[in-house]
Design a protein around this motif. Structure first.
Motif, short mmCIF file in Angstrom:
data_model
loop_
_atom_site.label_atom_id
_atom_site.label_comp_id
_atom_site.label_asym_id
_atom_site.label_seq_id
_atom_site.Cartn_x
_atom_site.Cartn_y
_atom_site.Cartn_z
N ARG A 194 0.86 -1.19 0.00
CA ARG A 194 0.00 0.00 0.00
C ARG A 194 0.89 1.23 0.00
N LEU A 195 0.89 1.91 -1.12
CA LEU A 195 1.69 3.11 -1.34
C LEU A 195 3.17 2.88 -0.99
N PRO A 196 3.83 1.99 -1.69
CA PRO A 196 5.27 1.78 -1.45
C PRO A 196 6.09 2.99 -1.91
N THR A 197 7.13 3.33 -1.14
CA THR A 197 7.94 4.51 -1.48
C THR A 197 9.44 4.24 -1.42
N GLY A 198 9.84 3.02 -1.20
CA GLY A 198 11.27 2.74 -1.14
C GLY A 198 11.59 1.36 -1.64
N VAL A 199 12.73 1.22 -2.33
CA VAL A 199 13.19 -0.09 -2.79
C VAL A 199 14.72 -0.07 -2.84
N PHE A 200 15.31 -1.15 -2.32
CA PHE A 200 16.77 -1.23 -2.25
C PHE A 200 17.19 -2.68 -2.19
N GLY A 201 18.27 -3.02 -2.90
CA GLY A 201 18.75 -4.39 -2.92
C GLY A 201 20.09 -4.55 -2.24
N TYR A 202 20.24 -5.67 -1.55
CA TYR A 202 21.52 -6.02 -0.92
C TYR A 202 21.66 -7.53 -0.98
N LYS A 203 22.72 -7.99 -1.66
CA LYS A 203 22.92 -9.41 -1.89
C LYS A 203 21.67 -9.99 -2.53
N ASP A 204 21.04 -11.00 -1.91
CA ASP A 204 19.85 -11.61 -2.52
C ASP A 204 18.57 -11.11 -1.89
N SER A 205 18.65 -9.98 -1.14
CA SER A 205 17.47 -9.43 -0.47
C SER A 205 17.05 -8.12 -1.12
N LEU A 206 15.75 -7.97 -1.35
CA LEU A 206 15.17 -6.72 -1.85
C LEU A 206 14.30 -6.13 -0.74
N PHE A 207 14.64 -4.92 -0.31
CA PHE A 207 13.90 -4.23 0.74
C PHE A 207 12.89 -3.28 0.10
N VAL A 208 11.63 -3.36 0.52
CA VAL A 208 10.59 -2.48 0.01
C VAL A 208 9.93 -1.77 1.19
N THR A 209 9.95 -0.44 1.16
CA THR A 209 9.28 0.35 2.19
C THR A 209 7.80 0.44 1.83
N ASP A 210 6.99 -0.28 2.57
CA ASP A 210 5.54 -0.35 2.34
C ASP A 210 4.88 0.69 3.24
N SER A 211 4.88 1.93 2.77
CA SER A 211 4.68 3.09 3.65
C SER A 211 3.35 3.12 4.37
N ALA A 212 2.25 2.94 3.64
CA ALA A 212 0.94 3.06 4.27
C ALA A 212 0.61 1.85 5.14
N ASN A 213 1.40 0.81 5.09
CA ASN A 213 1.26 -0.33 6.02
C ASN A 213 2.28 -0.25 7.15
N ASN A 214 3.02 0.87 7.22
CA ASN A 214 3.96 1.14 8.31
C ASN A 214 4.97 0.00 8.50
N ARG A 215 5.60 -0.40 7.41
CA ARG A 215 6.50 -1.55 7.50
C ARG A 215 7.53 -1.53 6.37
N VAL A 216 8.56 -2.35 6.54
CA VAL A 216 9.53 -2.63 5.49
C VAL A 216 9.53 -4.14 5.27
N LEU A 217 9.39 -4.55 4.02
CA LEU A 217 9.36 -5.97 3.67
C LEU A 217 10.69 -6.39 3.06
N ILE A 218 11.09 -7.62 3.36
CA ILE A 218 12.30 -8.19 2.75
C ILE A 218 11.87 -9.35 1.86
N PHE A 219 12.16 -9.21 0.56
CA PHE A 219 11.88 -10.27 -0.41
C PHE A 219 13.20 -10.96 -0.77
N LYS A 220 13.17 -12.29 -0.87
CA LYS A 220 14.35 -13.06 -1.23
C LYS A 220 14.28 -13.45 -2.70
N SER A 221 15.39 -13.16 -3.41
CA SER A 221 15.46 -13.53 -4.83
C SER A 221 15.34 -15.04 -4.99
#
Length: 603
Positions: free
Chosen positions: A575-602
């Protein structure tokens, strides 16, 4: 009688003196017909004691004609070579294959001329040069290494397989080594992943090996980027800021985030994770990347403690930080309020007491005609290749400092999106007046990414991404590619989502140099291009937050295309994501309107 005898004796003496004792009937030899009693002499090229290469020939030059059959050789060079007559007084000793690399070779030469005169024996030695083997080819040739690709090196000669030494980050993964023959035995090294290479940047590999003579190759150093891949609607592995994937809590604590955290996280070289917590006026720092939900931060920048949003020290205080960025051992924090909008820490902070060494102030301050007041308009800055690049959303421009400032409020070196530093209108023409969008203009840009060569800017109000294939070196340089629009003169926001269109993308953009990741904020998704786009209006390859490219509802867990009443977020929704950043095999997404940061694994 006596007189006759004396005359005969005198005659005999005279004849003997003239013709010798053998009598006067035999003639004497001319000088040309004198017997040859001189031995031949030899000159060697190269001279004895020289260093030769493994394929060199040795020239034997005599001062008179000699026959091949009158030459006798012995020693190790005789065993390894063959003698050829090349002229009446010259011969050549050639290697049958090659002289033994690195060896000392002996050569004993005896010869006689046609008269049978023996030359003085020549006993010499030659040192065969050590020649390092070459690397003929390395595959893959570019920076991209797919997760199932092999790494292959072909050498110029047979290598000593037992001398192989390997190193590098890539080989932290499981792998196997195979030697094979491309042209000759054991001239090709192949390194194969046992399962797959883990995604990430700067996945290095180092190869050291010697040939059979013990000569080492120059070390092979290669660095690759292994791409990230995600299926549509892939679920996240970890949530930060919430105890589980369905909660939407906003608090001030070690494990929670305030309302609407925004912007890209950052990770330091030693694995510390930095997350901007905008409303709590802090940056949360995790000494290790969390591997379970609801992890607590270890410390925070900008506040006195993890359960407070206040600071008793103005030097370290923050006002609504929206992005953290780390490069070359330095941290840069971007803020949207106040006159401390870019904070530069010359070292990555180790605890919450850190204060910035350099501060860059409010945009437009001291520039006639440009806005300089406080407003909730994003400033997003990155540090790369010795530069600082920052978007100035309220003034519809990006600024570049060609070197990292060492003093507060240092003036920028150049401007992107405006013809001059004094111009600050949206979609400014060359005269500074507002017009329609072009390849040179910006309207409320919100974020920037660069590796020092390429450049990407989110042009939010124009609902597009601008790409430069080479970093601009002057003001008002035109972009090369536009995403989200068919051409540079359109700024439409479509009613329906597609794989090509964007709806107010904001703050979140990142690339590993070969792929591009963008938060399509109002469509509640992250779009991923698996190749750096080279054509306008290029279609994305995959999407996070939605199961296909036409859905756009927020927290649409059942993917019916609408947000149902009471529908909670899940590991796959945004919900209204505003950030994305990758490190190694992890993709960080700032899920702003859900007040959280998610980590996705490649995958």
């Amino acid at each position: 009688m006596k007189e006759q005898f004396l005359k005969a004796t005198l005659c005999l003496a005279i004849v003997s003196s003239l013709y010798g004792c053998s009598g006067g009937s035999k003639e004497s030899k001319s000088p040309e017909e004198t017997d040859d009693i001189t031995a031949p002499t030899l000159t060697l090229t190269p001279t004895g004691g020289s260093t030769i290469e493994e394929g060199d020939k040795v020239l034997l030059s005599f001062d008179e004609p000699v026959e091949l059959g009158d030459i006798s050789l012995s020693g190790s060079m005789q065993e390894l070579g063959e003698l050829y007559q090349i002229s009446e007084d010259s011969l050549e000793l050639r290697p049958k294959d090659v002289w033994g690399e690195g060896e000392e070779l002996s050569l004993v030469i005896n010869a006689q001329d046609s008269a049978g005169n023996q030359m003085t024996e020549s006993d010499v030695k030659y040192q065969v040069e050590n020649i390092a083997p070459n690397v003929n080819s390395i595959l893959p040739q570019d920076i991209r290494l797919e997760k199932n690709d092999s790494f292959k090196v072909q050498f110029s000669e047979t290598m000593d397989v037992d001398s192989l030494q390997l190193g590098g980050i890539l080989l932290e993964d499981d792998y196997k080594v195979v030697w094979s023959a491309t042209e000759i035995e054991n001239d090709t090294l192949t390194i194969i992943p046992k399962e797959y290479w883990i995604a990430g940047q700067e996945r290095t590999i180092n190869v050291d090996v010697m040939d059979l003579a013990g000569n080492p190759i120059p070390t092979v150093n290669s660095s690759f980027t292994v791409p990230m891949y995600f299926d549509n609607f892939t679920p996240a592995s970890v949530v930060i800021g919430q105890d589980n994937f369905s909660d939407i809590v906003s608090e001030t604590s070690a494990k929670n985030l305030g309302v609407f955290p925004a912007g890209n996280p950052a990770v330091s070289s030693d694995g510390k994770l930095f997350i901007t917590d905008r409303r709590n006026k802090r940056v949360l720092v995790f000494n290790e990347i969390p591997f379970s939900n609801g992890a607590s931060a270890d410390f925070a920048l900008g506040v006195d403690s993890l359960d407070s949003s206040d600071s008793s020290d103005d030097r370290k205080s923050l006002q609504m930080p929206v992005q953290a960025n780390i490069n070359d051992g330095k941290l840069i924090i971007s803020q949207v309020e106040g006159e401390r909008q870019i904070l530069i820490y010359n070292q990555v902070p180790m605890d919450g007491t850190a204060v910035p060494e350099v501060v860059l102030g409010a945009w437009g301050k001291g520039v006639d005609g440009c806005y300089s007041g406080d407003d909730d308009k994003a400033t997003s800055a990155i540090l790369v290749d010795g530069k600082i690049i920052a978007v100035d959303e309220i003034n519809s421009r990006a600024l570049v400092w060609n070197s990292i400032p060492t003093e507060d409020n240092t003036t920028a070196s150049l401007v992107i999106g405006q013809p001059t530093m004094e111009s600050c209108t949206a979609n400014a023409g060359s005269d500074g007046n507002s017009g329609g969008p072009t390849a040179q203009t910006l309207a409320d840009p919100s974020a920037v990414w660069s590796d020092g060569d390429k450049l990407a800017i989110i042009d939010s109000l124009n609902n597009r991404i601008l790409l430069w294939n080479e970093f601009p070196i002057g003001n008002y340089i035109a972009a090369d590619v536009v995403l989200g629009q068919e051409n540079f003169s359109i700024d439409e926001r479509p009613d329906n989502a597609t794989e090509k269109d964007l709806s107010y993308p904001w703050l979140g953009i990142w690339s590993n140099g070969i792929q591009l990741f963008v938060t399509d904020t109002n469509n509640n998704r992250v779009l991923i291009w698996d190749q750096w786009p080279e054509e306008n209006y290029a279609a994305a390859d995959s999407v996070l937050g939605q199961s296909d490219f036409v859905k756009s509802a927020y927290n649409d867990s059942n993917q019916d295309g609408v947000h149902d009443t009471g529908e909670h977020p899940s590991a796959s929704t945004l919900r209204l994501p505003t950030g994305v950043f990758g490190y190694k095999d992890s993709l960080f997404v700032t899920d702003s309107a859900n007040n959280r940061v998610l980590i996705f694994k490649s995958q």
